[in-house]
Design a protein around this motif. Structure first.
Motif, PDB file in Angstrom:
ATOM      1  N   MET A  89       0.837  -1.200   0.000  1.00  0.00           N
ATOM      2  CA  MET A  89       0.000   0.000   0.000  1.00  0.00           C
ATOM      3  C   MET A  89       0.871   1.248   0.000  1.00  0.00           C
ATOM      4  O   MET A  89       2.017   1.215   0.443  1.00  0.00           O
ATOM      5  N   GLU A  93      -2.638   5.898   1.502  1.00  0.00           N
ATOM      6  CA  GLU A  93      -3.672   4.885   1.354  1.00  0.00           C
ATOM      7  C   GLU A  93      -3.774   4.054   2.646  1.00  0.00           C
ATOM      8  O   GLU A  93      -4.862   3.782   3.146  1.00  0.00           O
ATOM      9  N   TYR A  94      -2.612   3.685   3.147  1.00  0.00           N
ATOM     10  CA  TYR A  94      -2.549   2.886   4.373  1.00  0.00           C
ATOM     11  C   TYR A  94      -3.164   3.648   5.545  1.00  0.00           C
ATOM     12  O   TYR A  94      -3.988   3.111   6.295  1.00  0.00           O
ATOM     13  N   SER A  96      -5.243   6.016   5.402  1.00  0.00           N
ATOM     14  CA  SER A  96      -6.670   6.182   5.171  1.00  0.00           C
ATOM     15  C   SER A  96      -7.424   4.910   5.585  1.00  0.00           C
ATOM     16  O   SER A  96      -8.501   4.972   6.184  1.00  0.00           O
ATOM     17  N   PHE A  97      -6.829   3.760   5.278  1.00  0.00           N
ATOM     18  CA  PHE A  97      -7.419   2.493   5.712  1.00  0.00           C
ATOM     19  C   PHE A  97      -7.493   2.422   7.246  1.00  0.00           C
ATOM     20  O   PHE A  97      -8.520   2.070   7.820  1.00  0.00           O
TER      21      PHE A  97
END
Lengths: 336, 243
Positions: A89, A93-94, A96-97
């Motif tokens: 990732m 993005e990470y 956000s996850f």
């Protein structure tokens, strides 16, 4: 406030953590110290609710971790020993996850991610794949994850491992800053770090709590032996006699020949520090011995740590003890 | 749960993974259709899409484990299991989120496969009712396999091992009815009845013949539920005995 009561963990018949209890107050940094295999990570995993405990209770801000896990975990940010990142990732993005996992509302998500990235100084890598980052950056991405949602309680398992000295200083400052509105439990092998950052320390060995106290109290209670270092030029025996016989000196622990007639003495003193030093200096100078340096060391956290962990007394040299500890740890590893 | 679903779907579609898997599925489909076309000159053979689906479930054994092998094995390998377990989500949400993501990729594969019936319909005749039933059956079949594959992935840390064990289990599920029909098992009618109760293939056959029977749907749905519940137990149990 976080309370840990009678926490115990068995791995089969092995007891990894034995009936430990302590509390972490609001706005406090608690250092968690112990040699390898002492049960530090196991304890932290139990507090975070990752490992179930064999017995005992952990309460985070009023919620029992085993009875109301979801509620308790909302107030928790955890950075485990290995940063829990997905190599495939991108950093943003990470995060956000993770923000989604921590149930941060959509509207706040972006600003929250930017906030933690700014705190950990990882904005410049936000579009990079995590697998391409260096260990220090991965560590900081993991740290950023723990700070998402601004949880009240932070568990940091060796947060400065893999960082360069510059980053270590920055992260330490950050941890100190976070103290303003967080409770933090923080484990480390680096004793100077613990003494620089923590308000109180818990020292555990082989699953047992050896001490819970402030650093000052631990230093005070560790015995009054002060280490004296003297470097002289002249007769070794003569100087040794003088130092040994001076009032306040307990014993000479080490004599090193430094070449060119220079000798270094290491001694333990239990009398008045300044009086003993002055007396030694006068006597040495009177017998025609030149002094190139003389200074004393206060017992630092390291020696306190060694004494507490290895209760077999502090009479032999410090380094010997440290070696013993690592030998023990190695032995334990082999047993495992 | 949604964030886990989203992350999983992203990990499939932001990487070539889902596309390669779908391409492989299309290849198998072509392979099977080609085989069926080759049989056209045999007496009594009629080319139908349900027949194609019936053949393709054999090859499907090798495809599903590739889809599901990473589900939990990779989380453990990366050490990210800690992240999921210490976040304010419960294990059920994690399992369902991941299951739905796997199912999404499967639906993507199914969607791609509609190319063949559409193409055929343009040049010939396709019995739409039967085709639809076959698709429904195929969906349930895949749903069951994905739940099984996900379960296997929770047992092991190495995703390749998860794939191999998954293939083995799916193979057993596929052929348990043939096995229960052997002369050896036929000697023990109780055992035969017991084994046959687990047989999924005859139930799939009903779908491909154009029947949608409630009992078959219940069979597949309960298989999914049992596998997912077991999945939950495996994960919880491992946390308790970890050491």
């Amino acid at each position: 406030m976080i309370t840990i009561e009678n926490l115990t963990k068995y791995y089969g018949k092995n007891r990894a953590v034995n009936n430990i209890s302590f509390t972490i107050n609001d706005n406090e940094i608690l250092g968690f110290l112990g040699p390898n295999g002492a049960g530090k990570s196991t304890t932290m995993n139990m507090i975070a609710g990752f490992l179930p405990m064999s017995a005992g209770k952990v309460t985070i801000c009023g919620s029992d971790v085993s009875k109301e896990p979801v509620k308790a975990k909302k107030n928790l940010g955890y950075l485990p020993e290995i940063p829990p990142v997905y190599p495939d990732m991108r950093v943003r993005e990470y995060l956000s996850f993770c923000a989604g996992l921590k149930r941060i509302p959509m509207a706040k998500k972006s600003s929250e991610i930017s906030r933690v990235m700014k705190l950990l100084k990882i904005e410049d890598v936000q579009h990079k794949l995590i697998k391409n980052l260096s260990k220090g950056y991965k560590q900081r991405v993991g740290f950023a994850q723990a700070l998402l949602g601004d949880p009240k309680f932070l568990i940091l398992d060796e947060p400065t491992v893999g960082l360069d000295p510059n980053q270590v200083a920055e992260v330490r400052e950050l941890i100190k800053d976070l103290k303003k509105d967080h409770s933090i439990i923080f484990s480390s092998h680096i004793l100077s770090e613990v003494s620089a950052v923590c308000d109180r320390v818990v020292i555990i060995n082989k699953g047992d709590i050896k001490a819970v106290d402030t650093i000052e109290n631990l230093e005070r209670s560790s015995g009054s032996d002060i280490v004296l270092h003297v470097k002289i030029k002249g007769s070794k025996t003569k100087a040794a006699n003088i130092i040994e016989l001076t009032q306040g000196v307990k014993e000479i622990t080490k004599i090193d020949a430094e070449g060119n007639d220079f000798f270094s003495f290491t001694a333990l003193i239990n009398g008045g520090e300044d009086e003993t030093k002055t007396s030694i200096m006068t006597q040495l100078l009177n017998s025609g011995i030149q002094i190139s340096e003389i200074y004393t060391d206060k017992p630092d956290l390291e020696s306190v740590f060694v004494n507490i962990i290895n209760s077999r007394s502090s009479k032999s040299g410090m380094e010997e003890l440290l070696d013993e500890i690592s030998a023990e740890a190695a032995e334990k590893k082999e047993e495992d | 749960m949604f964030s886990i679903y989203k992350k999983e779907v992203q990990s499939f579609f932001y990487t070539p993974f889902a596309y390669i898997l779908t391409a492989l599925f299309m290849f198998l489909f072509t392979f099977v259709i080609d085989g069926a076309l080759g049989d056209l000159n045999k007496p009594d053979f009629q080319f139908t899409f349900p027949e194609v689906f019936y053949r393709i479930i054999l090859y499907f054994i090798f495809l599903t484990p590739i889809l599901t092998m990473r589900t939990f094995a990779d989380e453990r390998k990366n050490g990210t299991e800690v992240l999921l377990m210490t976040s304010p989500v419960n294990v059920v949400q994690i399992i369902i989120g991941k299951y739905l993501a796997n199912l999404t990729v499967f639906l993507f594969m199914i969607a791609a496969s509609t190319f063949y019936p559409i193409f055929t319909a343009a040049h010939g005749e396709v019995v739409m009712g039967q085709l639809l039933c076959a698709y429904v059956g195929f969906f349930f079949w895949g749903a069951m396999y994905i739940a099984l594959g996900q379960l296997v992935s929770a047992f092991v840390e190495n995703s390749i091992i998860a794939a191999v064990i998954g293939e083995l289990i799916m193979f057993i599920v596929l052929f348990i009815d043939d096995f229960s029909m052997t002369d050896f098992i036929a000697q023990y009618p109780t055992l035969q009845g017991f084994l046959y109760a687990f047989a999924a293939q005859p139930r799939f056959a009903y779908f491909s013949q154009g029947f949608i029977r409630l009992s078959d749907i219940v069979f597949f749905l309960s298989a999914v539920l049992v596998a997912l519940a077991w999945n939950y137990i495996v994960i919880e149990k491992r946390r308790w005995k970890r050491g």
